[in-house]
Motif scaffolding. Structure first.
Motif, PDB file in Angstrom:
ATOM      1  N   VAL A   1      43.073  52.178  29.927  1.00 23.22           N
ATOM      2  CA  VAL A   1      42.143  51.503  29.464  1.00 23.22           C
ATOM      3  C   VAL A   1      42.951  49.785  29.353  1.00 23.22           C
ATOM      4  O   VAL A   1      41.889  49.169  29.870  1.00 23.22           O
ATOM      5  N   LEU A   2      43.317  49.573  28.683  1.00 21.73           N
ATOM      6  CA  LEU A   2      44.361  48.321  28.948  1.00 21.73           C
ATOM      7  C   LEU A   2      44.431  47.720  30.429  1.00 21.73           C
ATOM      8  O   LEU A   2      44.144  46.431  30.854  1.00 21.73           O
ATOM      9  N   ARG A   3      44.697  48.364  31.206  1.00 19.66           N
ATOM     10  CA  ARG A   3      44.775  47.809  32.748  1.00 19.66           C
ATOM     11  C   ARG A   3      43.055  47.373  33.411  1.00 19.66           C
ATOM     12  O   ARG A   3      43.128  46.408  34.286  1.00 19.66           O
ATOM     13  N   LYS A   4      42.185  48.217  32.610  1.00 19.46           N
ATOM     14  CA  LYS A   4      40.885  47.969  33.051  1.00 19.46           C
ATOM     15  C   LYS A   4      40.686  46.137  32.788  1.00 19.46           C
ATOM     16  O   LYS A   4      40.402  45.679  33.227  1.00 19.46           O
ATOM     17  N   ASP A   5      41.514  46.098  31.346  1.00 18.75           N
ATOM     18  CA  ASP A   5      41.028  45.230  31.075  1.00 18.75           C
ATOM     19  C   ASP A   5      41.757  43.844  30.869  1.00 18.75           C
ATOM     20  O   ASP A   5      41.632  43.022  30.853  1.00 18.75           O
ATOM     21  N   GLY A   6      42.820  44.585  32.056  1.00 15.92           N
ATOM     22  CA  GLY A   6      43.073  43.162  32.664  1.00 15.92           C
ATOM     23  C   GLY A   6      44.908  43.423  32.419  1.00 15.92           C
ATOM     24  O   GLY A   6      45.838  41.822  33.016  1.00 15.92           O
ATOM     25  N   ALA A   7      45.320  43.790  31.422  1.00 14.05           N
ATOM     26  CA  ALA A   7      46.936  44.289  31.014  1.00 14.05           C
ATOM     27  C   ALA A   7      47.662  44.638  31.469  1.00 14.05           C
ATOM     28  O   ALA A   7      47.134  45.286  32.760  1.00 14.05           O
ATOM     29  N   GLU A   8      48.833  43.890  31.762  1.00 11.02           N
ATOM     30  CA  GLU A   8      49.570  44.559  32.920  1.00 11.02           C
ATOM     31  C   GLU A   8      50.467  45.596  31.900  1.00 11.02           C
ATOM     32  O   GLU A   8      51.142  45.023  31.120  1.00 11.02           O
ATOM     33  N   VAL A   9      51.334  46.652  32.056  1.00 12.48           N
ATOM     34  CA  VAL A   9      51.510  47.979  31.293  1.00 12.48           C
ATOM     35  C   VAL A   9      53.388  48.159  31.833  1.00 12.48           C
ATOM     36  O   VAL A   9      52.879  48.631  33.097  1.00 12.48           O
ATOM     37  N   VAL A  10      54.308  48.277  31.359  1.00  9.61           N
ATOM     38  CA  VAL A  10      54.977  49.091  31.212  1.00  9.61           C
ATOM     39  C   VAL A  10      55.494  50.402  30.658  1.00  9.61           C
ATOM     40  O   VAL A  10      55.820  49.933  29.238  1.00  9.61           O
ATOM     41  N   PHE A  11      56.326  50.872  31.182  1.00  8.54           N
ATOM     42  CA  PHE A  11      56.261  52.087  30.149  1.00  8.54           C
ATOM     43  C   PHE A  11      57.742  52.228  30.099  1.00  8.54           C
ATOM     44  O   PHE A  11      58.841  52.419  31.021  1.00  8.54           O
TER      45      PHE A  11
ATOM     46  N   ALA B   1      38.497  41.081  31.597  1.00 11.94           N
ATOM     47  CA  ALA B   1      38.805  41.286  33.187  1.00 11.94           C
ATOM     48  C   ALA B   1      37.359  41.954  33.721  1.00 11.94           C
ATOM     49  O   ALA B   1      36.538  41.545  34.476  1.00 11.94           O
ATOM     50  N   HIS B   2      36.847  42.807  32.639  1.00 14.28           N
ATOM     51  CA  HIS B   2      35.342  43.049  33.565  1.00 14.28           C
ATOM     52  C   HIS B   2      34.247  42.501  32.987  1.00 14.28           C
ATOM     53  O   HIS B   2      33.012  43.874  33.554  1.00 14.28           O
ATOM     54  N   GLY B   3      34.224  41.639  32.474  1.00 15.55           N
ATOM     55  CA  GLY B   3      33.311  40.975  31.796  1.00 15.55           C
ATOM     56  C   GLY B   3      33.058  40.841  31.049  1.00 15.55           C
ATOM     57  O   GLY B   3      33.790  40.714  29.833  1.00 15.55           O
ATOM     58  N   PRO B   4      32.326  39.518  29.974  1.00 17.32           N
ATOM     59  CA  PRO B   4      31.973  39.498  29.060  1.00 17.32           C
ATOM     60  C   PRO B   4      30.803  40.161  27.985  1.00 17.32           C
ATOM     61  O   PRO B   4      30.633  40.999  28.222  1.00 17.32           O
ATOM     62  N   VAL B   5      31.222  39.655  27.003  1.00 13.75           N
ATOM     63  CA  VAL B   5      31.003  40.957  25.498  1.00 13.75           C
ATOM     64  C   VAL B   5      30.535  40.477  24.633  1.00 13.75           C
ATOM     65  O   VAL B   5      29.773  41.315  23.961  1.00 13.75           O
ATOM     66  N   GLY B   6      30.618  39.095  24.204  1.00 16.29           N
ATOM     67  CA  GLY B   6      29.622  39.049  23.313  1.00 16.29           C
ATOM     68  C   GLY B   6      29.490  37.255  23.228  1.00 16.29           C
ATOM     69  O   GLY B   6      29.920  36.280  23.914  1.00 16.29           O
ATOM     70  N   MET B   7      28.807  36.521  22.926  1.00 16.89           N
ATOM     71  CA  MET B   7      28.544  35.580  22.317  1.00 16.89           C
ATOM     72  C   MET B   7      28.526  34.555  21.161  1.00 16.89           C
ATOM     73  O   MET B   7      27.962  35.757  19.775  1.00 16.89           O
ATOM     74  N   LEU B   8      29.362  33.850  20.524  1.00 16.77           N
ATOM     75  CA  LEU B   8      29.547  33.016  18.674  1.00 16.77           C
ATOM     76  C   LEU B   8      29.179  32.071  19.246  1.00 16.77           C
ATOM     77  O   LEU B   8      29.086  31.246  20.074  1.00 16.77           O
TER      78      LEU B   8
END
Length: 506
Positions: free
Chosen positions: A27-37, A419-426
């Motif tokens: 899920v984090l990778r879909k949001d643009g994160a780099e993940v290392v184990f 990374a997969h688009g806008p989520v909201g407005m303030l």
């Protein structure tokens, strides 16, 4: 965002820690994160599996130099045995080889505690622990315990955590793959197909024990998932060959598909608990580790499944009787399905991903290029329902409003992008030291914490760009329970339907 995950798998530990962390990593990778184990090379490690899925998987030594730890491991120590934390820190430092700091370090390991976590601050700005024992101190910023036992007990982590640590407790936050956001299975009048699985390694040999119990049920189609490393593999192969209705699986690429076809699951109280619950799959549960027992017992008391206790004391005839009971008792299986589905919605990993993203999330100012996005967002039914003006806004009026807003030095329009688009407005409207906030989420973004993330990130933006602001206010319709809860959780004080938050009291 860069994330480091420290977790292990082995024949003794099992695969559950890696499996749930991998779900969150995806899920984090879909949001643009780099993940290392980072994982130890224990017998049964899953480093290659992680690499096959595209992750950098750093290998740590199987054993460290401490003689005491070697003796513990060689004697088959309990999975909760403390690890030599300083040696593990040193090995992790060597494996990272001076890589840049991570935004988050996630540790999912029963053998590591606050001593390791404090030392691990050298690698990351923030730490998260995944736990389900509540039996040792932690020094982290965020803690996840997805078990029902964490939710059912009264503040189980209070003595182990700093009060400032955020906690995510209970099945609402269970780390599950996206496919489990699905329709439940149909509960048939009589069980026709059974799925048996006791984890990735089945060190307790319960798949074989269940095979023996099922020998008298010739009418049932049964799928056994065990793996060729199972200590009873050859015996199980012989049993399966003699029965055309049985299928013994060494590797399963679509475990979800097998679960959807099943009418009854026989298995342990580990990670698949919540997957079964999401599907409404009736379960006969046998715990195979000490850390599973309390959760399994409390779920049984809540009517979620039939629990037979720990495998060490299980009477084989009791297992036979339980299978017979559930095979023919549709009302009981239906009750299990309804109660279990009420606990999970399959979006726990998304909620945790939002919580991890929020501290490093930077909102951006809206531009004229956002006209269509804001037009559709403002006119969405779920937004108009709770707006003080619920009328549809026409395009020309909207464009004129946007142009005025962008030119107004007393107004901020901020967009939360991922990374997969806008989520909201303030929207913030300022008058001297006070601002009024307006917020809405775009279609499909509700329910996982983006509202809280927007408000928190918005406050950081205000402190940076409007440092003179000391009070934030919000106007909410009296029957808008969702928004009222949102502002209350964000620390706003309510006066009728007027919310206020002091962010600079100097």
């Amino acid at each position: 965002m860069r994330v480091l995950i420290r977790a292990d798998a082995s024949m003794t530990i099992g695969s559950g820690h890696i499996a749930r962390c991998l779900t969150l990593a995806n899920v984090l990778r879909k949001d643009g994160a780099e993940v290392v184990f980072a994982c130890r090379q224990l017998p049964g490690h899953l480093l290659q599996r992680l690499a096959d899925q595209g992750y950098v998987a750093l290998d740590l030594p199987e054993r460290y130099a401490q003689e005491q730890e070697q003796e513990q491991e060689q004697s088959g120590a309990d999975i909760e045995t403390s690890l030599a934390w300083q040696a593990d820190i040193d090995a992790l430092a060597d494996a990272l080889n001076n890589q840049p700091r991570f935004d988050w370090l996630i540790v999912d390991h029963y053998g590591l505690d606050a001593r390791w976590e404090r030392a691990a601050r050298r690698f990351a700005d923030r730490l998260m622990a995944v736990d389900d024992l509540a039996n040792r101190p932690h020094a982290v910023d965020l803690l996840l315990d997805q078990n029902y036992s964490a939710q059912a007990q009264d503040r189980p982590y209070d003595q182990w955590l700093d009060p400032r640590c955020k906690t995510f407790l209970g099945p609402r936050f269970a780390l599950m793959r996206d496919e489990f956001q699905c329709e439940p299975i149909t509960i048939k009048p009589r069980v026709e197909r059974v799925l048996v699985n006791f984890g990735g390694f089945d060190a307790a040999r319960q798949v074989h024990a269940t095979m023996l119990a099922l020998q008298g049920f010739d009418d049932l189609q049964v799928d056994f998932v065990a793996g060729s490393h199972n200590p009873e593999w050859e015996a199980m192969c012989d049993l399966a060959k003699a029965r055309p209705n049985w299928r013994l699986h060494e590797l399963v690429s679509d475990f979800f598909g097998l679960m959807r076809q099943a009418d009854l699951f026989i298995g342990a109280g580990g990670g698949t608990t919540w997957e079964r619950a999401a599907l409404g799959l009736p379960t006969l549960c046998v715990s195979v580790a000490n850390n599973q027992q309390l959760n399994a017992q409390l779920l049984a008391e809540s009517g979620v499944h039939l629990y037979l206790g720990g495998h060490e004391t299980l009477d084989p005839q009791q297992l036979v009787q339980a299978i017979a009971l559930l095979r023919d008792n549709r009302p009981l299986r239906q009750s299990f399905a309804v109660r279990s589905q009420a606990m999970v919605d399959g979006r726990g990993a998304q909620r945790l991903a939002v919580a991890l993203i929020e501290p490093v999330w930077a909102l951006r100012k809206a531009t004229e290029l956002d006209a269509t996005l804001l037009f559709e967002g403002r006119n969405a039914p779920h937004v108009r329902q709770w707006a003080f003006n619920s009328d549809l806004i026409d395009w020309d009026s909207h464009v004129a409003w946007l142009q005025r807003s962008l030119q107004n030095p007393q107004r901020l329009l901020l967009i939360g992008d991922t990374a997969h688009g806008p989520v909201g407005m303030l929207r913030y409207d300022r008058q001297d030291e006070r601002v009024e906030v307006s917020i809405y989420l775009f279609e499909g973004q509700a329910g996982v914490g983006w509202g809280q993330a927007l408000l928190s990130s918005g406050e950081r933006y205000l402190r940076q760009h409007w440092p003179q602001v000391r009070v934030i206010e919000a106007q909410v319709l009296a029957d808008n329970a969702v928004s009222i809860s949102l502002f209350q959780k964000a620390g706003y004080r309510q006066a009728e339907c007027h919310f206020q938050r002091v962010i600079n009291d100097e």
